[in-house]
Enzyme design. Structure first.
Site, short mmCIF file in Angstrom:
data_model
loop_
_atom_site.label_atom_id
_atom_site.label_comp_id
_atom_site.label_asym_id
_atom_site.label_seq_id
_atom_site.Cartn_x
_atom_site.Cartn_y
_atom_site.Cartn_z
N ASP A 206 -4.37 5.39 1.84
CA ASP A 206 -3.67 5.90 3.02
C ASP A 206 -4.46 7.04 3.67
OD1 ASP A 206 -1.39 4.69 3.96
OD2 ASP A 206 -0.03 5.68 2.53
N LYS B 99 2.62 -5.67 3.70
CA LYS B 99 1.37 -5.20 3.11
C LYS B 99 0.98 -6.09 1.93
CE LYS B 99 2.04 -0.45 4.60
NZ LYS B 99 2.66 0.85 4.31
N GLN C 127 4.71 4.35 -0.57
CA GLN C 127 5.35 4.18 0.74
C GLN C 127 6.20 5.41 1.08
OE1 GLN C 127 4.93 1.45 2.89
NE2 GLN C 127 6.11 2.70 4.32
#
Ligand code: NAP
Length: 288
Positions: free
Chosen positions: A121, A54, A98
């Site tokens: 997200d 990422k 994460q």
């Protein structure tokens, strides 16, 4: 029929180029690049690999990539304090914590602490609610990427029979909401569903997001269907090595489907590209 393979890598590359062009225009207009900060707690090797890719993809798109790697002993209060600091930091447009988090940390509480405007997200209840009610939202990256691939294969999906297998907040539920918003007729299957084979046989669109290798048999697939395989399962091979497989019996399904995504190289690359797109969107929304 032999299915057309949907090349997620090539599609993701095109999306990343579009995002990079959008980033350049954003820099020209606002004098700064959009910023994405990723927070990793603990040493989970798979998560570390995701965070690294990422970061690289963020920088490659011309955005500012931030990273916080915290020890597994980090307390929930310490993590919440970092999230609050990132919420307040004007140079940060997107915050990604994460998952999975260590068990002593309440994941829902951490997600809820992220500013919904920076929730790239798309997991915050505000964004989930906005998506469910048809409002503009930051949408979870994996189902976003799946929808792009479905629409590129089929065009307008209004009235199509769609089956989503798996009802997680991360993939299945937002996928069903996105397909519903496009006026597909959506069935959401899960572990209690009876006659999964019958549901698959009716579906013109199948999105499998379960985590069970080869759960969806090729023989079930409706001829000509568009099959999107989100599953990522590592299976052991006889020679001691391992490989990644999806939730769909790929070879047999390819004989019947019209379009199919491979694993790897299908949904996975699109997820990161959509994360970059979400970060640019968040930056534009905050700048507006
Ligand atoms: P999850 O939270 O574990 O959810 C799995 C879902 O599958 C649940 O809703 C469960 O039903 C359902 N299920 C379990 N057994 C089933 C069965 N026999 N028949 C029908 N449904 C069944 O998983 P997730 O986070 O959504 O991830 C799903 C898969 O996608 C995993 O392999 C994951 O690694 C992969 N994934 C890939 C990407 C990517 O970028 N490629 C991103 C995210 C996830 P219940 O709700 O009834 O328990």
């Amino acid at each position: 029929m032999t299915a057309t393979i949907i090349d997620g890598k090539a599609r993701a590359l095109r999306l990343r180029e579009t995002v990079a062009a959008g980033v350049a225009a954003f820099v020209a207009a606002h004098g700064r690049a959009p910023g994405l900060t990723v927070v990793l707690v603990g040493e989970d090797p798979a998560s570390a690999v995701y965070v690294r890719s990422k970061g690289l993809a963020t920088a490659a798109a011309g955005m500012v990539s931030g990273e916080h790697r915290l020890p597994v002993t980090t307390s929930e209060a310490e993590l919440l304090a970092l999230v609050a600091a990132l919420n307040a930091d004007a140079t940060v447009d997107g915050i990604l914590v994460q998952l999975p988090l260590p068990r002593h940390i309440d994941t829902d509480r951490v997600i809820a602490a992220i500013d919904p405007a920076k929730d790239v997200d798309g997991f915050h209840p505000v964004n989930a609610g906005r998506l469910a009610t048809g409002l503009d939202a930051l949408v979870p990256c994996t189902p976003s990427g799946c929808l792009m691939m479905i629409e590129e294969a089929l065009g307008d999906i209004s009235g199509r029979e769609a089956l989503v297998i798996g009802r997680s907040n991360i993939v299945g539920k937002p996928m069903a909401a996105l397909l519903t918003a496009r006026s597909a007729t959506v069935t959401l299957a899960h572990s209690r569903t009876r006659d999964l084979a019958g549901h698959v046989a009716r579906a013109e669109i199948v999105v499998a997001a379960v985590g069970i290798p080869d759960l969806v048999k090729g023989a079930w697939v409706r001829p000509g269907a568009c099959v999107i395989d989100v599953g990522m399962n590592r299976v052991a091979l006889a020679d001691g090595k391992s490989k990644l497989v999806g939730d769909v019996e790929y070879a047999a399904a390819s004989e019947r489907a019209g379009w199919i995504t491979p694993v790897p190289g299908g949904v996975g690359p699109m997820t990161i590209a959509c994360l970059l797109a979400n970060t640019l969107k968040a930056a534009r929304m905050r700048a507006a």
